[in-house]
Design a protein around this motif. Sequence first.
Motif, PDB file in Angstrom:
ATOM      1  N   LYS A 137       0.895  -0.917   0.122  1.00  0.00           N
ATOM      2  CA  LYS A 137       0.355   0.248   0.205  1.00  0.00           C
ATOM      3  C   LYS A 137       0.563   1.290   0.106  1.00  0.00           C
ATOM      4  N   THR A 138      -0.066   2.702  -0.573  1.00  0.00           N
ATOM      5  CA  THR A 138       0.946   3.136  -0.555  1.00  0.00           C
ATOM      6  C   THR A 138       0.932   4.541   0.548  1.00  0.00           C
ATOM      7  N   LYS A 139      -0.376   5.069   1.064  1.00  0.00           N
ATOM      8  CA  LYS A 139       0.033   6.104   2.147  1.00  0.00           C
ATOM      9  C   LYS A 139       0.508   6.211   3.531  1.00  0.00           C
ATOM     10  N   ILE A 140       0.759   6.905   3.581  1.00  0.00           N
ATOM     11  CA  ILE A 140       1.427   6.872   5.206  1.00  0.00           C
ATOM     12  C   ILE A 140       0.632   8.391   5.703  1.00  0.00           C
ATOM     13  N   ILE A 141       0.256   8.236   7.266  1.00  0.00           N
ATOM     14  CA  ILE A 141      -0.357   8.948   8.341  1.00  0.00           C
ATOM     15  C   ILE A 141       0.004   9.476   8.825  1.00  0.00           C
ATOM     16  N   SER A 142       0.616  11.506   9.426  1.00  0.00           N
ATOM     17  CA  SER A 142       1.273  12.050   9.611  1.00  0.00           C
ATOM     18  C   SER A 142       0.639  12.509  10.423  1.00  0.00           C
ATOM     19  N   ARG A 143       0.577  13.289  12.120  1.00  0.00           N
ATOM     20  CA  ARG A 143      -0.016  14.591  12.011  1.00  0.00           C
ATOM     21  C   ARG A 143       0.491  15.740  11.639  1.00  0.00           C
ATOM     22  N   TYR A 144      -0.318  16.754  12.492  1.00  0.00           N
ATOM     23  CA  TYR A 144       0.905  18.465  11.700  1.00  0.00           C
ATOM     24  C   TYR A 144       1.327  19.142  12.547  1.00  0.00           C
ATOM     25  N   ARG A 145       1.946  18.113  14.111  1.00  0.00           N
ATOM     26  CA  ARG A 145       2.452  18.014  14.656  1.00  0.00           C
ATOM     27  C   ARG A 145       3.570  17.358  14.886  1.00  0.00           C
ATOM     28  N   SER A 146       4.411  18.034  13.775  1.00  0.00           N
ATOM     29  CA  SER A 146       5.370  16.841  14.378  1.00  0.00           C
ATOM     30  C   SER A 146       6.333  17.275  12.866  1.00  0.00           C
ATOM     31  N   SER A 156       7.944  15.191   3.761  1.00  0.00           N
ATOM     32  CA  SER A 156       5.996  14.640   3.123  1.00  0.00           C
ATOM     33  C   SER A 156       5.368  14.882   3.757  1.00  0.00           C
ATOM     34  N   SER A 157       6.260  14.298   5.381  1.00  0.00           N
ATOM     35  CA  SER A 157       5.157  12.995   6.346  1.00  0.00           C
ATOM     36  C   SER A 157       5.428  14.180   7.710  1.00  0.00           C
ATOM     37  N   THR A 158       6.296  15.799   7.743  1.00  0.00           N
ATOM     38  CA  THR A 158       6.710  16.284   7.915  1.00  0.00           C
ATOM     39  C   THR A 158       4.914  16.860   8.492  1.00  0.00           C
ATOM     40  N   GLY A 159       4.574  17.391   9.654  1.00  0.00           N
ATOM     41  CA  GLY A 159       3.382  18.541   9.700  1.00  0.00           C
ATOM     42  C   GLY A 159       3.648  19.809   9.812  1.00  0.00           C
ATOM     43  N   ASP A 160       4.828  19.827  10.492  1.00  0.00           N
ATOM     44  CA  ASP A 160       5.155  21.496  10.674  1.00  0.00           C
ATOM     45  C   ASP A 160       5.912  22.271   9.492  1.00  0.00           C
ATOM     46  N   PRO A 161       5.857  23.789   9.644  1.00  0.00           N
ATOM     47  CA  PRO A 161       5.072  24.659   8.904  1.00  0.00           C
ATOM     48  C   PRO A 161       7.355  24.644   7.543  1.00  0.00           C
ATOM     49  N   ARG A 162       8.037  23.408   8.510  1.00  0.00           N
ATOM     50  CA  ARG A 162       9.154  23.318   7.664  1.00  0.00           C
ATOM     51  C   ARG A 162       9.291  22.613   6.541  1.00  0.00           C
ATOM     52  N   ARG A 163       7.752  21.947   6.419  1.00  0.00           N
ATOM     53  CA  ARG A 163       7.335  21.137   5.131  1.00  0.00           C
ATOM     54  C   ARG A 163       6.665  22.423   3.801  1.00  0.00           C
ATOM     55  N   TRP A 164       6.644  23.278   4.784  1.00  0.00           N
ATOM     56  CA  TRP A 164       5.855  24.879   3.640  1.00  0.00           C
ATOM     57  C   TRP A 164       6.472  25.295   2.047  1.00  0.00           C
ATOM     58  N   ALA A 165       8.461  24.883   2.382  1.00  0.00           N
ATOM     59  CA  ALA A 165       8.333  25.108   0.979  1.00  0.00           C
ATOM     60  C   ALA A 165       8.999  24.648   0.103  1.00  0.00           C
ATOM     61  N   MET A 166       8.515  23.370   0.813  1.00  0.00           N
ATOM     62  CA  MET A 166       8.462  21.919  -0.523  1.00  0.00           C
ATOM     63  C   MET A 166       6.994  21.788  -0.794  1.00  0.00           C
ATOM     64  N   GLU A 167       6.372  22.683  -1.224  1.00  0.00           N
ATOM     65  CA  GLU A 167       4.691  22.408  -1.286  1.00  0.00           C
ATOM     66  C   GLU A 167       4.369  23.207  -2.176  1.00  0.00           C
ATOM     67  N   PRO A 168       3.702  22.801  -3.330  1.00  0.00           N
ATOM     68  CA  PRO A 168       3.518  21.844  -3.992  1.00  0.00           C
ATOM     69  C   PRO A 168       4.612  20.613  -4.754  1.00  0.00           C
TER      70      PRO A 168
END
Length: 426
Positions: A137-146, A156-168
């Motif tokens: 299977k494919t999907k990975i569930i993580s949480r926002y504060r992580s 991509s599984s990091t919920g905190d703002p360090r992810r934002w620069a990589m989106e989308p």
Amino acid sequence: MSEIAELGTLTSEEVVSITRANNFGTWRIQKTWKPLHVVDAESCYFIDAAGKRYLDFSAQLMCVNLGHKNPRVVEAIAEQARELPYVAPGYATTARAKLSQKLLEVLPEGLEKFFFATSGTEANEAAFKIARMYTGKTKIISRYRSYHGSTTSSISSTGDPRRWAMEPSGKAPGHVFAPETNCYKCPIGHTYPSCNIACADYIEHMIRNESDVAAVIVEPIVGTNGVLVPPKEYMPRLKAICERHGVLMIADEVMTGWGRTGKWFCVDNWGVKPDILVTAKGITSAYVPLGLCATTKAIADYFEENYFAHGHTYEAHPMTTGPAVATIEEMQRLGLVERAASLAPYVQAKLEVLKDKHPSVGDVRGMGLFWAVELVKNRDTKEPFNTMRDKVEGKPLVVDQVADGDGCGAAGLGEPLCDCSAANCY
Ligand SMILES: Cc1ncc(COP(=O)(O)O)c(C=O)c1O
């Protein structure tokens, strides 16, 4: 003059200015980076080029669990360099075998097959690939504060703002976010215990509706996003949900492992046995870079007949596995896990006093020797001094002023709280 002699005569100002000019400062806007020139470290202190000694309250990035310059680990590094500094991961080495035996002593029961990486980030990347290969299977569930790491899947599984620069564009597909467990400020507006742990049940709802979920990854106590301690029912409930749906539970113990919460691993506090446990940092007290992805026998057995499509040149690097054995032996000799548990009531009492004294302290929480002080502008509304966006926009943060030890007056906090070096705290 030779290049080496020239390097030997660098002034401290030159060291800082070369570092500033030629290196990236991590997770920050560059122009405000003024790195301190650190020249030595011993026990729980580090020392700058001017001879000033700092209490290393956060053990650098919550990783120097043994304290600085433990002589036996330093000697193990030297010994390994003399004996066998490198051999490719396809070979067996004594250091690797000894570390595997040691890990079986301290890891939660049932985790018995190991992939050795060189960071927590890489260990999480391994965990995601293994989970996807094993479950199909494919999907990975993580949480926002992580926070789970900095490379493509782990950010991509990091919920905190360090992810934002990589989106989308730079975000890997297949990562979805659940609400975190935060009993101080519940993201779904509940109150413990009347909530009946709705945040765990919501993950079951997600699994049903997302379909194709390979794994749920959680920091058993969320680390850099605020030391969020779940209620005692949460982790066992989440594990039961995962089992019901054939979804793997990955415990990211990069920060919570190695005694920090008063047990060898944080999941031990609730008797939870994850399918995959990922760790790094304290495994070598951070003296050398080692990450670990540990799986159950069921997962290991699958790859007896199926291609294990993962590896690195530095996998099971002898310079990391040898010193890891010495680190675990030192932790056992010094009884550090038990000590973290026994000191918890002392730390808690001191922090409760701080909370009573300072109106800006909204909450203190933790376990073992893993604690947070949550600063708020207003105790009733729980409004923080800064938002997460302030951090990524490089605005001056109250938490940095407090950590600097000289800005607390400006922040209206009265006396300095500490002189920690928690450079990646929010
Ligand atoms: C919970 C957690 N996971 C993963 C990582 C990434 O580990 P590393 O910085 O060793 O790549 C960290 C780092 O702080 C972490 O705290």
